[in-house]
Enzyme design. Structure first.
Site, PDB file in Angstrom:
ATOM      1  N   ARG A 102       0.882  -1.183   0.000  1.00 34.33           N
ATOM      2  CA  ARG A 102       0.000   0.000   0.000  1.00 34.33           C
ATOM      3  C   ARG A 102       0.908   1.217   0.000  1.00 34.33           C
ATOM      4  O   ARG A 102       1.689   1.422   0.939  1.00 34.33           O
ATOM      5  CB  ARG A 102      -0.911   0.001   1.219  1.00 34.33           C
ATOM      6  CG  ARG A 102      -1.574   1.336   1.445  1.00 34.33           C
ATOM      7  CD  ARG A 102      -2.679   1.303   2.449  1.00 34.33           C
ATOM      8  NE  ARG A 102      -3.844   0.626   1.901  1.00 34.33           N
ATOM      9  CZ  ARG A 102      -5.063   0.698   2.430  1.00 34.33           C
ATOM     10  NH1 ARG A 102      -5.266   1.413   3.513  1.00 34.33           N
ATOM     11  NH2 ARG A 102      -6.071   0.061   1.880  1.00 34.33           N
ATOM     12  N   HIS A 129      -7.385   0.778  -6.433  1.00 33.70           N
ATOM     13  CA  HIS A 129      -7.592  -0.084  -5.261  1.00 33.70           C
ATOM     14  C   HIS A 129      -8.277  -1.374  -5.738  1.00 33.70           C
ATOM     15  O   HIS A 129      -9.444  -1.632  -5.450  1.00 33.70           O
ATOM     16  CB  HIS A 129      -8.444   0.657  -4.226  1.00 33.70           C
ATOM     17  CG  HIS A 129      -8.390   0.074  -2.844  1.00 33.70           C
ATOM     18  ND1 HIS A 129      -7.631  -1.046  -2.524  1.00 33.70           N
ATOM     19  CD2 HIS A 129      -9.012   0.439  -1.681  1.00 33.70           C
ATOM     20  CE1 HIS A 129      -7.791  -1.324  -1.239  1.00 33.70           C
ATOM     21  NE2 HIS A 129      -8.612  -0.445  -0.710  1.00 33.70           N
ATOM     22  N   GLN A 132     -10.132  -3.921  -3.274  1.00 34.36           N
ATOM     23  CA  GLN A 132     -11.428  -3.451  -2.780  1.00 34.36           C
ATOM     24  C   GLN A 132     -12.512  -3.716  -3.818  1.00 34.36           C
ATOM     25  O   GLN A 132     -13.614  -4.167  -3.484  1.00 34.36           O
ATOM     26  CB  GLN A 132     -11.346  -1.944  -2.480  1.00 34.36           C
ATOM     27  CG  GLN A 132     -12.657  -1.362  -1.994  1.00 34.36           C
ATOM     28  CD  GLN A 132     -13.071  -1.868  -0.621  1.00 34.36           C
ATOM     29  OE1 GLN A 132     -12.301  -1.796   0.319  1.00 34.36           O
ATOM     30  NE2 GLN A 132     -14.290  -2.398  -0.506  1.00 34.36           N
ATOM     31  N   ASP A 219     -17.142   7.273  -1.373  1.00 32.75           N
ATOM     32  CA  ASP A 219     -15.859   7.156  -0.669  1.00 32.75           C
ATOM     33  C   ASP A 219     -15.541   8.548  -0.103  1.00 32.75           C
ATOM     34  O   ASP A 219     -16.187   9.539  -0.473  1.00 32.75           O
ATOM     35  CB  ASP A 219     -14.778   6.695  -1.666  1.00 32.75           C
ATOM     36  CG  ASP A 219     -13.411   6.490  -1.024  1.00 32.75           C
ATOM     37  OD1 ASP A 219     -13.335   6.371   0.219  1.00 32.75           O
ATOM     38  OD2 ASP A 219     -12.408   6.455  -1.774  1.00 32.75           O
ATOM     39  N   CYS A 259     -16.313   1.748   0.665  1.00 32.81           N
ATOM     40  CA  CYS A 259     -15.116   0.939   0.928  1.00 32.81           C
ATOM     41  C   CYS A 259     -14.675   1.052   2.384  1.00 32.81           C
ATOM     42  O   CYS A 259     -13.981   0.169   2.870  1.00 32.81           O
ATOM     43  CB  CYS A 259     -13.996   1.354  -0.007  1.00 32.81           C
ATOM     44  SG  CYS A 259     -13.593   3.107   0.082  1.00 32.81           S
ATOM     45  N   ARG A 287     -13.658  -8.506   1.675  1.00 30.41           N
ATOM     46  CA  ARG A 287     -12.233  -8.254   1.405  1.00 30.41           C
ATOM     47  C   ARG A 287     -11.436  -9.522   1.681  1.00 30.41           C
ATOM     48  O   ARG A 287     -10.543  -9.894   0.920  1.00 30.41           O
ATOM     49  CB  ARG A 287     -11.703  -7.117   2.304  1.00 30.41           C
ATOM     50  CG  ARG A 287     -12.251  -5.740   2.006  1.00 30.41           C
ATOM     51  CD  ARG A 287     -11.783  -5.212   0.665  1.00 30.41           C
ATOM     52  NE  ARG A 287     -10.322  -5.173   0.545  1.00 30.41           N
ATOM     53  CZ  ARG A 287      -9.550  -4.184   1.004  1.00 30.41           C
ATOM     54  NH1 ARG A 287     -10.097  -3.131   1.560  1.00 30.41           N
ATOM     55  NH2 ARG A 287      -8.233  -4.224   0.855  1.00 30.41           N
TER      56      ARG A 287
END
Ligand code: CP
Ligand code: NVA
Length: 301
Positions: A102, A129, A132, A219, A259, A287
């Protein structure tokens, strides 16, 4: 499939096959069937940004698959003191069986894959991402029984989530409408690709975008690394909120996904969040299952 760097590297068939494997692993786990498919394997997890879900779901996923996970904070690695990614990649490839990273720049993830000799998984960059969105697609398919032909509307910043949702949803035959302020659109190349390959729109007219949606997604307005812009963004994004007024324009039974982490009262109201909490927390759970499928696909002998 050698890496998971971004969803545009995957074919539609590869995405669907990951979702099918995730369903199978989820079913096995819920029914007490062990699946130590990565026994003896170690995943390194490099974090240059904070995380709750990504860190815990990857770590638990590796344990459930019979392997190990190492949490590697960039504050403690030499990479945080300037050791080049190309050297880090070659060194870590000698110890590990896979790396999840990340970070900020997508280029850093691509460089790890180029110089290393083990699978690299993108656990979020400023650009994408993908993990996700695999969990999001899994959740939508669980609730709606299909992906093909559904419409997803994303309301908010044209950020990493918007970029990956566009690619993942279009590849799975969904239509995508983005509602964002004019200066906060998703990546231009991704939008051009989506317009050529599916049913895609991007507008600042929220009503128009949300009309007829089966899934409404949002988000945060300020992503990790944009903290200094947070106050300015609160003004720019004030109208770009998922709330009951906009949900009334979506299809009957439309889902709401996020998310997480969520900022209630900003990109989503507390009321709408809580109405859809079961969907949102199933999404968070997924996830784990989606990433286990990625780990098995990339790291199994
Ligand atoms: N959605 C997500 O990636 O959460 P974390 O930042 O907690 O990992
Ligand atoms: N866009 C958010 C997603 C967090 C999971 C961020 O990058 O901070």
């Amino acid at each position: 499939m050698n890496h998971l760097l971004k969803l545009s590297d995957l074919t539609s068939e590869e995405i669907i096959s990951l979702l099918n494997l995730a369903d199978q692993l989820k079913y096995e786990k819920k029914n007490g069937i062990e699946h130590p498919l990565l026994k003896g394997k170690t995943l390194g997890m490099i974090f240059e940004k904070s995380s709750t879900r990504t860190r815990v779901s990857f770590e638990v996923g590796m344990y459930q698959l019979g392997g190990n996970a190492l949490f590697l904070s960039s504050n403690d690695l030499q990479i945080g003191r300037g050791e080049p990614v190309c050297d880090t990649a070659r060194v870590l490839s000698r110890y590990l069986d896979g790396i999840m990273i990340r970070t900020f720049d997508q280029e850093e993830v691509e460089a790890l894959a180029e110089y290393g000799s083990i699978p690299i998984i993108n656990g979020l960059t400023d650009y994408a991402h993908p993990c996700q969105v695999l969990a999001d697609l899994l959740t939508i398919r669980e609730y709606k029984g299909k992906l093909q032909g559904l419409k997803l509307c994303f309301i908010g910043d044209g950020n990493n989530m918007a970029n990956s949702l566009i690619v993942g949803c279009i590849k799975c035959g969904m239509s995508v409408a983005i509602a964002c302020p004019d200066n906060y659109k998703p990546d231009a190349e991704i939008m051009a690709w989506a317009a050529e390959n599916g049913d895609f729109t991007c507008t600042s007219n929220i009503e128009e975008a949300v009309k007829g949606s089966d899934v409404v997604y949002t988000d945060v307005w300020a992503s990790m690394g944009q903290e200094q812009e947070a106050e300015e963004r609160k003004k720019v994004f004030a109208d770009f909120q998922v709330n009951e007024k906009f949900m009334a324009l979506a299809n009957e039974g439309a889902m709401v996904l996020h998310c997480l982490p969520a900022h209630r009262g900003e990109e989503i109201t507390d009321e709408t969040f809580e109405k859809h909490a079961s969907e949102i927390f199933d999404e968070a759970e997924n996830r784990l299952h989606a990433q286990k499928a990625v780990l098995v696909e990339l790291m199994k002998d």
